[in-house]
Design a protein around this motif. Structure first.
Motif, PDB file in Angstrom:
ATOM      1  N   GLN A  17       0.798  -1.220   0.000  1.00  0.00           N
ATOM      2  CA  GLN A  17       0.000   0.000   0.000  1.00  0.00           C
ATOM      3  C   GLN A  17       0.836   1.279   0.000  1.00  0.00           C
ATOM      4  N   HIS A 117       0.911  -9.278   4.656  1.00  0.00           N
ATOM      5  CA  HIS A 117      -0.219  -8.360   4.476  1.00  0.00           C
ATOM      6  C   HIS A 117      -0.613  -8.405   2.994  1.00  0.00           C
ATOM      7  N   ASN A 161      -1.977 -10.760   8.567  1.00  0.00           N
ATOM      8  CA  ASN A 161      -2.972  -9.714   8.700  1.00  0.00           C
ATOM      9  C   ASN A 161      -4.281 -10.170   8.074  1.00  0.00           C
ATOM     10  N   GLU A 162      -5.338 -10.257   8.866  1.00  0.00           N
ATOM     11  CA  GLU A 162      -6.697 -10.479   8.388  1.00  0.00           C
ATOM     12  C   GLU A 162      -6.851 -11.662   7.435  1.00  0.00           C
ATOM     13  N   ASN A 218      -9.432  -9.497  11.398  1.00  0.00           N
ATOM     14  CA  ASN A 218     -10.417  -8.417  11.248  1.00  0.00           C
ATOM     15  C   ASN A 218     -11.736  -8.963  11.783  1.00  0.00           C
ATOM     16  N   TYR A 293     -13.031  -1.897  12.424  1.00  0.00           N
ATOM     17  CA  TYR A 293     -13.499  -0.742  11.659  1.00  0.00           C
ATOM     18  C   TYR A 293     -14.966  -0.433  11.916  1.00  0.00           C
ATOM     19  N   ASN A 294     -15.809  -1.485  11.845  1.00  0.00           N
ATOM     20  CA  ASN A 294     -17.252  -1.244  11.934  1.00  0.00           C
ATOM     21  C   ASN A 294     -18.030  -2.469  12.396  1.00  0.00           C
ATOM     22  N   TRP A 322     -19.053   2.493   5.651  1.00  0.00           N
ATOM     23  CA  TRP A 322     -19.058   1.694   6.879  1.00  0.00           C
ATOM     24  C   TRP A 322     -19.642   2.508   8.034  1.00  0.00           C
ATOM     25  N   GLU A 349      -5.301  -2.251  14.071  1.00  0.00           N
ATOM     26  CA  GLU A 349      -5.794  -1.251  13.117  1.00  0.00           C
ATOM     27  C   GLU A 349      -7.145  -0.732  13.580  1.00  0.00           C
ATOM     28  N   TRP A 395      -4.899   3.249  11.743  1.00  0.00           N
ATOM     29  CA  TRP A 395      -4.740   3.010  10.309  1.00  0.00           C
ATOM     30  C   TRP A 395      -5.241   4.256   9.589  1.00  0.00           C
ATOM     31  N   GLU A 402      -5.555   1.973  -1.436  1.00  0.00           N
ATOM     32  CA  GLU A 402      -6.612   1.311  -0.663  1.00  0.00           C
ATOM     33  C   GLU A 402      -7.205   0.152  -1.483  1.00  0.00           C
ATOM     34  N   TRP A 403      -6.352  -0.806  -1.823  1.00  0.00           N
ATOM     35  CA  TRP A 403      -6.758  -2.058  -2.467  1.00  0.00           C
ATOM     36  C   TRP A 403      -7.738  -1.824  -3.631  1.00  0.00           C
ATOM     37  N   PHE A 411      -7.240   7.195   4.163  1.00  0.00           N
ATOM     38  CA  PHE A 411      -7.294   6.802   5.575  1.00  0.00           C
ATOM     39  C   PHE A 411      -6.222   7.507   6.413  1.00  0.00           C
TER      40      PHE A 411
HETATM   41  C1  GBH Z   1      -7.955  -3.370   6.573  1.00  0.00           C
HETATM   42  O1  GBH Z   1      -8.921  -4.179   6.002  1.00  0.00           O
HETATM   43  C2  GBH Z   1      -6.627  -3.688   5.950  1.00  0.00           C
HETATM   44  O2  GBH Z   1      -5.810  -4.428   6.832  1.00  0.00           O
HETATM   45  C3  GBH Z   1      -5.886  -2.505   5.424  1.00  0.00           C
HETATM   46  O3  GBH Z   1      -4.860  -2.913   4.576  1.00  0.00           O
HETATM   47  C4  GBH Z   1      -6.865  -1.569   4.749  1.00  0.00           C
HETATM   48  O4  GBH Z   1      -6.222  -0.527   4.076  1.00  0.00           O
HETATM   49  C5  GBH Z   1      -7.784  -1.047   5.806  1.00  0.00           C
HETATM   50  O5  GBH Z   1      -8.355  -2.054   6.564  1.00  0.00           O
HETATM   51  C6  GBH Z   1      -8.884  -0.153   5.287  1.00  0.00           C
HETATM   52  O6  GBH Z   1      -9.757  -0.847   4.438  1.00  0.00           O
HETATM   53  O7  GBH Z   1     -19.311  -5.636   4.964  1.00  0.00           O
HETATM   54  O8  GBH Z   1     -18.969  -3.527   3.831  1.00  0.00           O
HETATM   55  O9  GBH Z   1     -19.299  -3.557   6.225  1.00  0.00           O
HETATM   56  C7  GBH Z   1     -10.251  -3.860   6.262  1.00  0.00           C
HETATM   57  C8  GBH Z   1     -11.082  -5.073   6.543  1.00  0.00           C
HETATM   58  C9  GBH Z   1     -13.106  -6.201   6.289  1.00  0.00           C
HETATM   59  C10 GBH Z   1     -13.152  -3.935   7.038  1.00  0.00           C
HETATM   60  C11 GBH Z   1     -14.550  -6.107   5.911  1.00  0.00           C
HETATM   61  C12 GBH Z   1     -14.609  -3.845   6.681  1.00  0.00           C
HETATM   62  C13 GBH Z   1     -16.654  -5.132   6.475  1.00  0.00           C
HETATM   63  C14 GBH Z   1     -17.040  -4.398   5.225  1.00  0.00           C
HETATM   64  N1  GBH Z   1     -12.467  -4.917   6.218  1.00  0.00           N
HETATM   65  N2  GBH Z   1     -15.237  -5.133   6.740  1.00  0.00           N
HETATM   66  S1  GBH Z   1     -18.782  -4.260   5.046  1.00  0.00           S
END
Ligand code: GBH
Length: 441
Positions: A17, A117, A161-162, A218, A293-294, A322, A349, A395, A402-403, A411
């Motif tokens: 990233q 990652h 990671n995740e 995650n 995150y959420n 989110w 994160e 994060w 962002e992928w 972010f």
């Molecule tokens: C992380 O992944 C990563 O580790 C990081 O690389 C990335 O940049 C960062 O977060 C921001 O995206 O079903 O639509 O509510 C995030 C992992 C998994 C978070 C799925 C949100 C639910 C999405 N994500 N999760 S939703």
């Protein structure tokens, strides 16, 4: 309310990233290079060729980390820099991380390294990637080199990671590299990643090394959109999909039966799972990393294999769509404590993307500040409740790749102008700095 002196404040990034320098010093392609250069995969066909050019600007970035005042920096190592081809160890690639680590050490910043990652070397994918059990050996070989060369500089190691993203999101939903839509493949990938985690933890112990080592998941707490029984089923399955599929093998020695039943409607082969594997997967770690995150609010969906879909919610949304849900963060950690583990927990994160605007040379990102404060308050509260959160990593340090969303989602605490690589500290940067400095909100 305050954070103890030994609470670890940090900031996080990952190799693909931010690094760029995609073909320098012997690096070969990862599955993310391939994926991002395939039409229709990443928004605007953005890729990580240059990203934040961190490979060349690491000094400036470490200076930013220093100025932020965090105790620790979490980064990841790019596997294709270390093993660009089968059996070919690349010292030059390793040197980049040594130099980075010396720079951090010189500034008194603790280093938290993630081994994986998501940037799997393409040459391993060409041999079947994580779907093939034999390929785990490559991860063990890579981890061993990293341990031997870098352990002296490292404060904590994170194996993966995740795994949910690297398996289901990447191989069943097709949204991340390698972009497959095959549940059978995703289940194999998830299993082999978990197994590789356990093997590498065991290897680390065998080498006699002593730093804390763990894994990052995650996790998202799931809630039914109504009190109806069918929505409760939806929430249970959502929890099984994201959380239990990983927490149960790590801490309880098996996969959740209800999910195995659901998946067996679509997948016939579970022979890749061997009873003995769970001893390895459950290797005792020193901590659990959680990326939060959420929350997930879901309702029953008879058309979906998992019988759930996201439901409408009135919560404030980040630019990823989110929910901003700090109270549910507490529910999540409570659930993990009650059902799974007493290991120390690090929030490896937490953060949010917003449509940042540069106005008069300044980014006044009030939404990010609010998100940060609310989530840090939740962490403070959790520690008062005795939930033992040992650290928090924001994060991310920088706006970055962002992928699937390319450079469209920001972010960072630091704004990056991708036209000229200029870094501009957002107001949130100063706010986080102030909180860290005072050790209270
Ligand atoms: C992380 O992944 C990563 O580790 C990081 O690389 C990335 O940049 C960062 O977060 C921001 O995206 O079903 O639509 O509510 C995030 C992992 C998994 C978070 C799925 C949100 C639910 C999405 N994500 N999760 S939703």
């Amino acid at each position: 309310m305050a954070f103890s002196k030994d609470f670890l404040f940090g900031v996080a990034t990952s190799s693909y990233q931010i690094e760029g320098a995609f073909n320098e010093d012997g690096r070969t392609s990862s599955i993310w290079d391939t994926f991002s250069k395939t039409k229709g995969k990443v928004l605007n066909m953005d890729n990580g060729d240059v990203a934040c050019d961190h490979y060349h600007r690491y000094k400036e970035d470490v200076e930013l980390i220093k100025e932020l005042g965090v105790d620790a920096y979490r980064f990841s190592i790019a596997w294709p820099r270390i093993f660009p081809k089968e059996g070919e160890y690349n010292q030059k690639g390793m040197e980049f991380y040594k130099t980075l680590l010396k720079e951090l050490k010189g500034k008194g910043i603790k280093a938290v390294a993630t081994l994986y990652h998501w940037d799997l070397p393409q040459w391993i994918q060409d041999k079947g990637g994580w779907e093939k059990r034999e390929n785990i050996e490559y991860f063990v070989e890579y981890a061993k080199k990293c341990f031997e060369e870098l352990d002296e500089y490292i404060y904590m190691w994170i194996t993966h990671n995740e795994p949910w993203c690297a398996s289901f999101l990447s191989n069943a939903l097709g949204e991340h590299a390698p972009g497959k839509r095959d549940l059978q493949a995703a289940l194999k990938v998830a299993h082999h990643i978990l197994l590789s985690h356990g093997m590498v933890v065991n290897l680390y112990r065998k080498l006699g090394l002593k730093k804390p080592i763990g894994i990052t998941l995650n996790l998202s707490p799931s809630y039914p959109a109504s009190r109806e029984f069918k929505d409760k089923i939806a929430a249970n399955n959502c929890d099984g999909f994201f959380n239990r599929w990983f927490l149960e093998p790590l801490f309880k020695g098996s996969y959740p039966k209800d999910m195995v039943n659901l998946y067996s409607n679509r997948v016939s082969d579970f022979s890749f799972i061997k009873e003995e594997d769970f001893n390895i997967i459950g290797a005792r770690c020193d901590f659990l990393g959680i990326n939060y995150y959420n929350r997930s609010l879901v309702e029953f969906d008879p058309m979906s294999i998992l019988l759930f879909r996201g439901a409408y919610s009135e919560y404030k949304k980040t630019s990823m769509g989110w929910d901003v849900s700090p109270d549910e963060f507490i529910d999540l950690i409570q659930m993990v404590r009650e059902k799974y583990t007493d290991l120390p927990i690090y929030i490896t994160e937490n953060g949010s993307a917003w449509d940042d605007n540069l106005v008069d040379g300044q980014i006044n990102d009030t939404d990010r500040i609010e998100y940060l404060i609310e989530h840090l308050k939740a962490v403070e509260k959790m520690n008062e409740m005795g939930l033992n959160i040992k650290g928090y990593f924001y994060w991310s340090l920088l706006d970055n790749f962002e992928w699937g969303y390319g450079y469209s989602k920001r972010f960072g605490l630091v704004y990056v102008d991708f036209k000229n690589q200029m870094r501009i500290k957002k107001v949130s940067f100063y706010k986080y700095k102030e909180i860290i400095n005072r050790r209270t909100i």
